[in-house]
Design a protein around this motif. Sequence first.
Motif, short mmCIF file in Angstrom:
data_model
loop_
_atom_site.label_atom_id
_atom_site.label_comp_id
_atom_site.label_asym_id
_atom_site.label_seq_id
_atom_site.Cartn_x
_atom_site.Cartn_y
_atom_site.Cartn_z
N ASP A 1 31.68 4.54 16.49
CA ASP A 1 32.86 3.79 16.90
C ASP A 1 32.55 2.78 17.99
O ASP A 1 33.46 2.32 18.69
CB ASP A 1 33.96 4.75 17.37
N GLY A 2 31.29 2.43 18.15
CA GLY A 2 30.91 1.43 19.15
C GLY A 2 31.29 0.04 18.69
O GLY A 2 31.99 -0.15 17.69
N GLY A 3 30.83 -0.96 19.41
CA GLY A 3 31.17 -2.34 19.06
C GLY A 3 30.62 -2.74 17.71
O GLY A 3 29.70 -2.13 17.19
N TRP A 4 31.20 -3.75 17.11
CA TRP A 4 30.75 -4.22 15.82
C TRP A 4 30.74 -5.74 15.78
O TRP A 4 31.35 -6.41 16.61
CB TRP A 4 31.60 -3.65 14.69
N VAL A 5 30.04 -6.30 14.80
CA VAL A 5 29.88 -7.74 14.67
C VAL A 5 31.06 -8.34 13.90
O VAL A 5 31.63 -9.35 14.31
CB VAL A 5 28.56 -8.07 13.94
N GLU A 6 31.41 -7.72 12.76
CA GLU A 6 32.48 -8.26 11.92
C GLU A 6 33.13 -7.13 11.13
O GLU A 6 32.45 -6.25 10.62
CB GLU A 6 31.89 -9.28 10.95
N ALA A 7 34.44 -7.17 11.02
CA ALA A 7 35.17 -6.23 10.17
C ALA A 7 35.36 -6.90 8.82
O ALA A 7 35.85 -8.03 8.75
CB ALA A 7 36.51 -5.89 10.78
N ILE A 8 34.97 -6.22 7.73
CA ILE A 8 35.07 -6.84 6.42
C ILE A 8 36.03 -6.11 5.47
O ILE A 8 36.21 -6.54 4.34
CB ILE A 8 33.68 -6.98 5.76
N GLY A 9 36.63 -5.02 5.93
CA GLY A 9 37.57 -4.32 5.07
C GLY A 9 38.07 -3.04 5.70
O GLY A 9 37.82 -2.76 6.87
N TYR A 10 38.79 -2.24 4.89
CA TYR A 10 39.28 -0.96 5.38
C TYR A 10 39.38 0.04 4.25
O TYR A 10 39.35 -0.31 3.07
CB TYR A 10 40.62 -1.11 6.10
N TYR A 11 39.53 1.31 4.63
CA TYR A 11 39.64 2.41 3.69
C TYR A 11 40.67 3.39 4.23
O TYR A 11 40.55 3.86 5.35
CB TYR A 11 38.28 3.08 3.52
N ASN A 12 41.70 3.68 3.44
CA ASN A 12 42.73 4.63 3.84
C ASN A 12 42.72 5.79 2.85
O ASN A 12 43.29 5.70 1.76
CB ASN A 12 44.11 3.97 3.86
N PRO A 13 42.08 6.91 3.20
CA PRO A 13 41.96 8.03 2.27
C PRO A 13 43.24 8.85 2.13
O PRO A 13 43.36 9.64 1.19
CB PRO A 13 40.85 8.88 2.89
N LEU A 14 44.22 8.68 3.01
CA LEU A 14 45.41 9.51 2.98
C LEU A 14 46.59 8.89 2.24
O LEU A 14 47.64 9.53 2.12
CB LEU A 14 45.84 9.87 4.40
N ALA A 15 46.45 7.69 1.73
CA ALA A 15 47.52 7.08 0.95
C ALA A 15 47.66 7.87 -0.36
O ALA A 15 46.77 8.63 -0.73
CB ALA A 15 47.19 5.62 0.66
N GLU A 16 48.79 7.69 -1.06
CA GLU A 16 48.99 8.44 -2.31
C GLU A 16 47.81 8.25 -3.25
O GLU A 16 47.34 9.19 -3.87
CB GLU A 16 50.30 8.01 -2.95
N THR A 17 47.38 7.00 -3.40
CA THR A 17 46.11 6.73 -4.07
C THR A 17 45.23 6.08 -3.01
O THR A 17 45.64 5.08 -2.41
CB THR A 17 46.28 5.76 -5.27
#
Length: 77
Positions: free
Chosen positions: A30-46
């Motif tokens: 969870d340290g610093g990062w260069v660029e965020a390119i997306g996300y993942y939500n495992p708890l959504a209905e799908t």
Amino acid sequence: MATVIRLTRLGRKKKPFYRMVVTDSRKRRDGGWVEAIGYYNPLAETPVVKFDAERLKYWVSVGAKMSDRVAALTTSK
């Protein structure tokens, strides 16, 4: 700099939400990062996986390694 594409955890206790980021491989999860390119939500209905395929392709082309989980999430889409 050795770059890696991996997930960084957000959300609260027992409600995880992950951001797909490009970071230096020596940094903490969870340290610093260069660029965020997306996300993942495992708890959504799908479970929801959204990412910028162009930026992912770019970072892989310049030598960034994908973590096992990111590779599995991006190839299943």
